[in-house]
Design an enzyme around this catalytic site. Sequence first.
Site, PDB file in Angstrom:
ATOM      1  N   GLY A 150       0.435 -35.935  -7.773  1.00 56.14           N
ATOM      2  CA  GLY A 150       0.185 -36.212  -6.365  1.00 56.14           C
ATOM      3  C   GLY A 150       0.426 -34.977  -5.522  1.00 56.14           C
ATOM      4  O   GLY A 150       1.172 -34.072  -5.928  1.00 56.14           O
ATOM      5  N   GLN A 157       2.076 -30.287   2.017  1.00 60.38           N
ATOM      6  CA  GLN A 157       2.422 -29.375   0.923  1.00 60.38           C
ATOM      7  C   GLN A 157       1.461 -28.201   0.813  1.00 60.38           C
ATOM      8  O   GLN A 157       1.747 -27.234   0.102  1.00 60.38           O
ATOM      9  CB  GLN A 157       2.467 -30.127  -0.416  1.00 60.38           C
ATOM     10  CG  GLN A 157       3.627 -31.106  -0.519  1.00 60.38           C
ATOM     11  CD  GLN A 157       3.630 -31.786  -1.862  1.00 60.38           C
ATOM     12  OE1 GLN A 157       2.918 -32.755  -2.070  1.00 60.38           O
ATOM     13  NE2 GLN A 157       4.399 -31.261  -2.801  1.00 60.38           N
ATOM     14  N   CYS A 159       8.566 -32.832  -7.878  1.00 64.00           N
ATOM     15  CA  CYS A 159       7.646 -32.563  -6.772  1.00 64.00           C
ATOM     16  C   CYS A 159       7.126 -31.143  -6.927  1.00 64.00           C
ATOM     17  O   CYS A 159       7.893 -30.237  -7.265  1.00 64.00           O
ATOM     18  CB  CYS A 159       8.404 -32.711  -5.455  1.00 64.00           C
ATOM     19  SG  CYS A 159       7.415 -32.340  -3.998  1.00 64.00           S
ATOM     20  N   LEU A 160       5.840 -30.932  -6.678  1.00 59.39           N
ATOM     21  CA  LEU A 160       5.271 -29.587  -6.826  1.00 59.39           C
ATOM     22  C   LEU A 160       5.898 -28.590  -5.849  1.00 59.39           C
ATOM     23  O   LEU A 160       5.830 -27.386  -6.088  1.00 59.39           O
ATOM     24  CB  LEU A 160       3.749 -29.633  -6.645  1.00 59.39           C
ATOM     25  CG  LEU A 160       2.982 -30.396  -7.743  1.00 59.39           C
ATOM     26  CD1 LEU A 160       1.503 -30.423  -7.418  1.00 59.39           C
ATOM     27  CD2 LEU A 160       3.229 -29.795  -9.118  1.00 59.39           C
ATOM     28  N   HIS A 194       6.206 -41.645  -2.933  1.00 58.83           N
ATOM     29  CA  HIS A 194       6.581 -40.228  -2.845  1.00 58.83           C
ATOM     30  C   HIS A 194       5.657 -39.485  -1.881  1.00 58.83           C
ATOM     31  O   HIS A 194       6.115 -38.717  -1.022  1.00 58.83           O
ATOM     32  CB  HIS A 194       6.531 -39.608  -4.248  1.00 58.83           C
ATOM     33  CG  HIS A 194       6.859 -38.156  -4.307  1.00 58.83           C
ATOM     34  ND1 HIS A 194       8.009 -37.663  -4.901  1.00 58.83           N
ATOM     35  CD2 HIS A 194       6.186 -37.064  -3.856  1.00 58.83           C
ATOM     36  CE1 HIS A 194       8.026 -36.343  -4.783  1.00 58.83           C
ATOM     37  NE2 HIS A 194       6.924 -35.949  -4.169  1.00 58.83           N
ATOM     38  N   GLU A 195       4.346 -39.712  -2.016  1.00 57.92           N
ATOM     39  CA  GLU A 195       3.391 -38.957  -1.188  1.00 57.92           C
ATOM     40  C   GLU A 195       3.414 -39.432   0.270  1.00 57.92           C
ATOM     41  O   GLU A 195       3.306 -38.616   1.186  1.00 57.92           O
ATOM     42  CB  GLU A 195       1.973 -39.066  -1.768  1.00 57.92           C
ATOM     43  CG  GLU A 195       1.819 -38.533  -3.196  1.00 57.92           C
ATOM     44  CD  GLU A 195       2.421 -37.148  -3.418  1.00 57.92           C
ATOM     45  OE1 GLU A 195       2.433 -36.331  -2.476  1.00 57.92           O
ATOM     46  OE2 GLU A 195       2.901 -36.890  -4.536  1.00 57.92           O
ATOM     47  N   HIS A 199       6.188 -37.869   2.086  1.00 59.14           N
ATOM     48  CA  HIS A 199       5.876 -36.496   2.532  1.00 59.14           C
ATOM     49  C   HIS A 199       5.253 -36.494   3.924  1.00 59.14           C
ATOM     50  O   HIS A 199       5.516 -35.596   4.732  1.00 59.14           O
ATOM     51  CB  HIS A 199       4.881 -35.821   1.578  1.00 59.14           C
ATOM     52  CG  HIS A 199       5.509 -35.102   0.418  1.00 59.14           C
ATOM     53  ND1 HIS A 199       6.409 -34.070   0.573  1.00 59.14           N
ATOM     54  CD2 HIS A 199       5.335 -35.246  -0.921  1.00 59.14           C
ATOM     55  CE1 HIS A 199       6.763 -33.622  -0.625  1.00 59.14           C
ATOM     56  NE2 HIS A 199       6.138 -34.316  -1.547  1.00 59.14           N
TER      57      HIS A 199
END
Length: 161
Positions: free
Chosen positions: A46, A51, A91-92, A133-134, A137
């Site tokens: 994701g 991000q 997380c990226l 999670h997304e 963000h």
Amino acid sequence: MAIRNIVKDGDEILTKKCRPVTKFDRKLHVLLDDMAETMHRANGVGLAAPQVGILRRAVVIDVSPEQNDVLELVNPQIIAYSGTQEGNEGCLSFPGQWGIVKRPNYVKVRAQDRFGEEFEIEGKELLARAFCHEIDHLNGVVFKEVCERMLTRKEIEEMNV
Ligand code: CO
């Protein structure tokens, strides 16, 4: 399509609340295409617009092992959830860091597609986790703030990722 730079830990953009998408134009389509490519290249499941430095409410998710099933969620909202799951989450924007995060096991989301058409989508387990999670963000919330605890270096080594 192009790979975009992923904003990393410590950048205050990750703490900001994103504004709704109001224009479903070519610029949005390019953003979503780029986000999908960036997510796949980084082997993530994701990626949220903040991000890549864009404070708009858009995310891409792909939990398929083949990386060929991209979900695009514009202005997503969680409209129902149930159950709980507890598991490792990364997380990226936080490479090499993992935490144990409790999430609902089932999540239903209402969102718009890239043309502004509204739809609903349900997910369980990893997909439910990715929705949460997304969408976090988009509200300036990262997993480190909602985790039970972060994994130790030894635990991460044992995960073998
Ligand atoms: Co993330």
